[in-house]
Design a protein around this motif. Structure first.
Motif, PDB file in Angstrom:
ATOM      1  N   HIS A   1       0.834  -1.198   0.000  1.00 55.26           N
ATOM      2  CA  HIS A   1       0.000   0.000   0.000  1.00 55.26           C
ATOM      3  C   HIS A   1       0.874   1.254   0.000  1.00 55.26           C
ATOM      4  CE1 HIS A   1      -2.323   3.142   2.271  1.00 55.26           C
ATOM      5  NE2 HIS A   1      -3.319   2.728   1.518  1.00 55.26           N
ATOM      6  N   ASP A   2       1.891   1.272   0.833  1.00 61.36           N
ATOM      7  CA  ASP A   2       2.789   2.426   0.923  1.00 61.36           C
ATOM      8  C   ASP A   2       3.496   2.687  -0.401  1.00 61.36           C
ATOM      9  OD1 ASP A   2       4.442   4.422   2.539  1.00 61.36           O
ATOM     10  OD2 ASP A   2       6.018   3.088   1.790  1.00 61.36           O
ATOM     11  N   ARG A   3       3.985   1.636  -1.034  1.00 62.95           N
ATOM     12  CA  ARG A   3       4.696   1.823  -2.308  1.00 62.95           C
ATOM     13  C   ARG A   3       3.725   2.246  -3.418  1.00 62.95           C
ATOM     14  NH1 ARG A   3       9.219   3.549  -1.418  1.00 62.95           N
ATOM     15  NH2 ARG A   3       8.088   4.030   0.501  1.00 62.95           N
ATOM     16  N   ASP A   4       2.492   1.752  -3.375  1.00 63.34           N
ATOM     17  CA  ASP A   4       1.504   2.205  -4.358  1.00 63.34           C
ATOM     18  C   ASP A   4       1.230   3.694  -4.198  1.00 63.34           C
ATOM     19  OD1 ASP A   4       1.261  -0.252  -5.571  1.00 63.34           O
ATOM     20  OD2 ASP A   4      -0.627  -0.799  -4.601  1.00 63.34           O
ATOM     21  N   VAL A   5       1.197   4.163  -2.950  1.00 60.82           N
ATOM     22  CA  VAL A   5       1.028   5.599  -2.713  1.00 60.82           C
ATOM     23  C   VAL A   5       2.231   6.362  -3.251  1.00 60.82           C
ATOM     24  CG1 VAL A   5       0.914   7.399  -0.951  1.00 60.82           C
ATOM     25  CG2 VAL A   5      -0.451   5.316  -0.680  1.00 60.82           C
ATOM     26  N   VAL A   6       3.422   5.944  -2.857  1.00 58.15           N
ATOM     27  CA  VAL A   6       4.649   6.663  -3.217  1.00 58.15           C
ATOM     28  C   VAL A   6       4.789   6.788  -4.726  1.00 58.15           C
ATOM     29  CG1 VAL A   6       7.173   6.507  -3.190  1.00 58.15           C
ATOM     30  CG2 VAL A   6       5.874   6.124  -1.078  1.00 58.15           C
ATOM     31  N   HIS A   7       4.442   5.727  -5.458  1.00 62.47           N
ATOM     32  CA  HIS A   7       4.616   5.720  -6.909  1.00 62.47           C
ATOM     33  C   HIS A   7       3.345   6.105  -7.665  1.00 62.47           C
ATOM     34  CE1 HIS A   7       8.691   4.230  -6.705  1.00 62.47           C
ATOM     35  NE2 HIS A   7       8.296   3.298  -5.857  1.00 62.47           N
ATOM     36  N   GLY A   8       2.302   6.527  -6.944  1.00 57.96           N
ATOM     37  CA  GLY A   8       1.085   6.987  -7.604  1.00 57.96           C
ATOM     38  C   GLY A   8       0.362   5.904  -8.375  1.00 57.96           C
ATOM     39  N   ARG A   9       0.432   4.662  -7.889  1.00 49.11           N
ATOM     40  CA  ARG A   9      -0.179   3.544  -8.615  1.00 49.11           C
ATOM     41  C   ARG A   9      -1.644   3.379  -8.201  1.00 49.11           C
ATOM     42  NH1 ARG A   9       5.305   0.583  -7.889  1.00 49.11           N
ATOM     43  NH2 ARG A   9       4.449  -0.188  -5.921  1.00 49.11           N
ATOM     44  N   ALA A  10      -2.453   4.342  -8.566  1.00 46.50           N
ATOM     45  CA  ALA A  10      -3.858   4.325  -8.158  1.00 46.50           C
ATOM     46  C   ALA A  10      -4.602   3.124  -8.746  1.00 46.50           C
ATOM     47  CB  ALA A  10      -4.539   5.624  -8.583  1.00 46.50           C
TER      48      ALA A  10
ATOM     49  N   ASN B   1      -6.067  10.222   1.063  1.00 45.28           N
ATOM     50  CA  ASN B   1      -5.503  11.318   1.860  1.00 45.28           C
ATOM     51  C   ASN B   1      -4.043  11.575   1.504  1.00 45.28           C
ATOM     52  OD1 ASN B   1      -7.898  11.676   3.234  1.00 45.28           O
ATOM     53  ND2 ASN B   1      -7.220  10.681   5.122  1.00 45.28           N
ATOM     54  N   ARG B   2      -3.291  10.495   1.379  1.00 43.28           N
ATOM     55  CA  ARG B   2      -1.857  10.652   1.100  1.00 43.28           C
ATOM     56  C   ARG B   2      -1.600  11.173  -0.301  1.00 43.28           C
ATOM     57  NH1 ARG B   2       1.507   5.469   2.853  1.00 43.28           N
ATOM     58  NH2 ARG B   2       3.161   6.839   2.069  1.00 43.28           N
ATOM     59  N   THR B   3      -2.338  10.657  -1.285  1.00 44.07           N
ATOM     60  CA  THR B   3      -2.101  11.118  -2.654  1.00 44.07           C
ATOM     61  C   THR B   3      -2.552  12.562  -2.843  1.00 44.07           C
ATOM     62  OG1 THR B   3      -4.200  10.108  -3.351  1.00 44.07           O
ATOM     63  CG2 THR B   3      -2.189   8.816  -3.697  1.00 44.07           C
ATOM     64  N   GLN B   4      -3.490  13.009  -2.028  1.00 45.00           N
ATOM     65  CA  GLN B   4      -3.961  14.392  -2.105  1.00 45.00           C
ATOM     66  C   GLN B   4      -3.215  15.322  -1.146  1.00 45.00           C
ATOM     67  OE1 GLN B   4      -8.176  14.045  -1.332  1.00 45.00           O
ATOM     68  NE2 GLN B   4      -8.507  12.705  -3.109  1.00 45.00           N
ATOM     69  N   GLY B   5      -2.341  14.756  -0.321  1.00 41.30           N
ATOM     70  CA  GLY B   5      -1.616  15.563   0.651  1.00 41.30           C
ATOM     71  C   GLY B   5      -2.496  16.091   1.766  1.00 41.30           C
ATOM     72  N   TYR B   6      -3.579  15.384   2.055  1.00 38.20           N
ATOM     73  CA  TYR B   6      -4.535  15.827   3.068  1.00 38.20           C
ATOM     74  C   TYR B   6      -4.157  15.264   4.433  1.00 38.20           C
ATOM     75  CZ  TYR B   6      -8.863  16.149   5.762  1.00 38.20           C
ATOM     76  OH  TYR B   6      -9.790  16.390   6.746  1.00 38.20           O
ATOM     77  N   ILE B   7      -3.917  16.138   5.407  1.00 37.22           N
ATOM     78  CA  ILE B   7      -3.591  15.732   6.770  1.00 37.22           C
ATOM     79  C   ILE B   7      -4.852  15.859   7.615  1.00 37.22           C
ATOM     80  CG2 ILE B   7      -2.190  16.209   8.812  1.00 37.22           C
ATOM     81  CD1 ILE B   7      -0.068  17.431   6.939  1.00 37.22           C
ATOM     82  N   PRO B   8      -5.422  14.754   8.084  1.00 34.83           N
ATOM     83  CA  PRO B   8      -6.663  14.844   8.865  1.00 34.83           C
ATOM     84  C   PRO B   8      -6.420  15.510  10.210  1.00 34.83           C
ATOM     85  CG  PRO B   8      -5.833  12.588   8.834  1.00 34.83           C
ATOM     86  CD  PRO B   8      -4.982  13.359   7.886  1.00 34.83           C
TER      87      PRO B   8
ATOM     88  N   ALA C   1      10.108  12.047   7.235  1.00 33.60           N
ATOM     89  CA  ALA C   1      11.067  12.000   6.118  1.00 33.60           C
ATOM     90  C   ALA C   1      10.373  11.697   4.802  1.00 33.60           C
ATOM     91  CB  ALA C   1      12.148  10.959   6.404  1.00 33.60           C
ATOM     92  N   GLY C   2       9.284  10.924   4.866  1.00 35.79           N
ATOM     93  CA  GLY C   2       8.572  10.537   3.649  1.00 35.79           C
ATOM     94  C   GLY C   2       7.397  11.430   3.321  1.00 35.79           C
ATOM     95  N   ASP C   3       7.314  12.615   3.948  1.00 37.05           N
ATOM     96  CA  ASP C   3       6.195  13.545   3.717  1.00 37.05           C
ATOM     97  C   ASP C   3       4.850  12.854   3.925  1.00 37.05           C
ATOM     98  OD1 ASP C   3       7.820  15.763   3.115  1.00 37.05           O
ATOM     99  OD2 ASP C   3       8.059  15.075   1.039  1.00 37.05           O
ATOM    100  N   GLU C   4       4.762  12.045   4.961  1.00 36.20           N
ATOM    101  CA  GLU C   4       3.525  11.335   5.292  1.00 36.20           C
ATOM    102  C   GLU C   4       2.483  12.311   5.824  1.00 36.20           C
ATOM    103  OE1 GLU C   4       1.407   9.144   5.713  1.00 36.20           O
ATOM    104  OE2 GLU C   4       2.189   7.115   5.842  1.00 36.20           O
ATOM    105  N   VAL C   5       1.231  11.874   5.814  1.00 32.35           N
ATOM    106  CA  VAL C   5       0.143  12.683   6.361  1.00 32.35           C
ATOM    107  C   VAL C   5      -0.613  11.945   7.465  1.00 32.35           C
ATOM    108  CG1 VAL C   5      -0.147  13.904   4.172  1.00 32.35           C
ATOM    109  CG2 VAL C   5      -1.576  11.900   4.636  1.00 32.35           C
ATOM    110  N   HIS C   6      -0.316  10.655   7.656  1.00 32.68           N
ATOM    111  CA  HIS C   6      -1.058   9.844   8.611  1.00 32.68           C
ATOM    112  C   HIS C   6      -0.188   9.467   9.798  1.00 32.68           C
ATOM    113  CE1 HIS C   6      -5.127   8.466   7.156  1.00 32.68           C
ATOM    114  NE2 HIS C   6      -4.761   9.383   6.287  1.00 32.68           N
ATOM    115  N   ASN C   7      -0.226  10.300  10.822  1.00 36.69           N
ATOM    116  CA  ASN C   7       0.495  10.040  12.061  1.00 36.69           C
ATOM    117  C   ASN C   7      -0.075  11.017  13.082  1.00 36.69           C
ATOM    118  OD1 ASN C   7       2.724  10.508  14.147  1.00 36.69           O
ATOM    119  ND2 ASN C   7       3.613   8.826  12.962  1.00 36.69           N
ATOM    120  N   LEU C   8      -0.302  10.541  14.295  1.00 34.50           N
ATOM    121  CA  LEU C   8      -0.855  11.421  15.324  1.00 34.50           C
ATOM    122  C   LEU C   8       0.039  12.635  15.545  1.00 34.50           C
ATOM    123  CD1 LEU C   8      -2.841  12.166  17.532  1.00 34.50           C
ATOM    124  CD2 LEU C   8      -1.717  10.497  19.039  1.00 34.50           C
ATOM    125  N   GLY C   9       1.362  12.421  15.541  1.00 34.15           N
ATOM    126  CA  GLY C   9       2.273  13.538  15.722  1.00 34.15           C
ATOM    127  C   GLY C   9       2.148  14.572  14.617  1.00 34.15           C
ATOM    128  N   ILE C  10       1.995  14.118  13.381  1.00 32.29           N
ATOM    129  CA  ILE C  10       1.868  15.042  12.242  1.00 32.29           C
ATOM    130  C   ILE C  10       0.559  15.820  12.326  1.00 32.29           C
ATOM    131  CG2 ILE C  10       1.605  15.119   9.724  1.00 32.29           C
ATOM    132  CD1 ILE C  10       3.623  12.768   9.608  1.00 32.29           C
TER     133      ILE C  10
END
Length: 307
Positions: free
Chosen positions: A48-57, A124-131, A196-205
């Protein structure tokens, strides 16, 4: 993971060791099925993570639909050409063999929700949306699969719990707290990788973005929440054990349910020690040793998923 990376990294990831500490008292067959399912879950998470990173929708969409189908009819997907789908079907079919059909239906219902939560995270990740914090916490209960891991306490105890027991606050509260601890501690240990990976899904973020906290303040807040889970669990555990005592009404069924609840609550406690140990022993979180802090060295970046 190609064969050389399996040889180099698989044992150090400690995936099956993690499950061995969660479900003490389970039969060897049950524990092996849960451990294999857990290892599959980590692999799925990386795909799932690699599909996000490489835009493999398209790849993710196909995988999502295939997992839903395999969950409903695992026997028909055992030889699927995508080994991730076939492995999932094998794991589900084995897990379905331990308890009655009603448990299987509940597990299926809960995992369909997990798949859809992963789809929400993909978007959320592909759109850069941080909940926001509360939105994130609600979604996290599904992406971490809180109720799946809680469901699996029951085959470990050898007994399906009726709704009146499972949904009783005395049982449900420690179950939720054990999973919240695990999810939030995972966020704490994953934070360097995910920043480091510009993630959007983490409580800290979410805390940094929506509450205006600094990195140091966010770490302190996540740690505070983790510690609160521990103290609240200790109180909830006492109530759960008193609840187990009340279930033993002198009947054979009452004695069975009381013993099963005690087993499940004992393993809720084991989540704390096992999660703590895993995050400090598994190579999955040793980001300071990676060449690229955003990408685990055991992931084959170019070939993951379908083309």
């Amino acid at each position: 993971m190609p064969a050389d990376k399996v040889h180099e990294y698989a044992d150090g990831l400690c995936y099956t060791d993690l499950m061995a500490g969660y479900y003490l008292g389970a039969s060897e067959e049950v524990l092996q099925a849960i451990a294999d399912y857990s290892a599959w879950f980590f692999v799925w998470d990386d795909r799932h993570d690699r599909d996000v990173v490489h835009g493999r929708a398209g790849d993710w969409r196909r995988l999502r639909h295939r997992l839903h189908a395999a969950l409903d009819a695992p026997r028909h997907h055992l030889h699927h050409p995508d080994t991730l789908v076939a492995g999932f079907a094998d794991s589900v079919l084995r897990l379905y063999g331990f308890l009655p059909r009603t448990w299987n239906q509940r597990f299926s219902r809960h995992f369909h929700t997990v798949i859809e939560a992963y789809d929400r995270e993909f978007r959320n990740r592909t759109q850069g949306y941080i909940p926001g914090v509360e939105e994130y916490l609600a979604l996290r209960r599904h992406t971490f699969a809180h109720w799946i891991w809680t469901d699996l306490l029951e085959p470990g105890a050898g007994c399906e719990l009726p709704d009146a027991v499972r949904k009783n606050p005395a049982y449900r509260r420690p179950a939720l707290l054990s999973q919240e601890f695990a999810a939030w501690y995972n966020d704490l240990c994953s934070l360097p990788k995910e920043i480091a990976g510009d993630e959007v899904h983490n409580l800290g973020i979410s805390l940094i973005t929506h509450e205006g906290l600094s990195l140091e303040e966010a770490v302190d807040e996540v740690r505070r929440r983790v510690e609160k889970c521990i103290s609240e669990f200790l109180e909830a555990e006492r109530d759960a054990l008193l609840f187990a005592d009340r279930l033993d009404d002198g009947s054979v069924r009452g004695k069975e349910l009381s013993a099963a609840v005690r087993s499940c609550v004992g393993n809720m406690r084991n989540w704390f020690s096992s999660v703590y140990w895993f995050h400090h022993e598994s190579g999955r979180y040793m980001v300071d040793t990676w060449d690229d802090r955003s990408t685990p060295p055991y992931v084959t970046n170019e070939t993951a998923g379908e083309k």
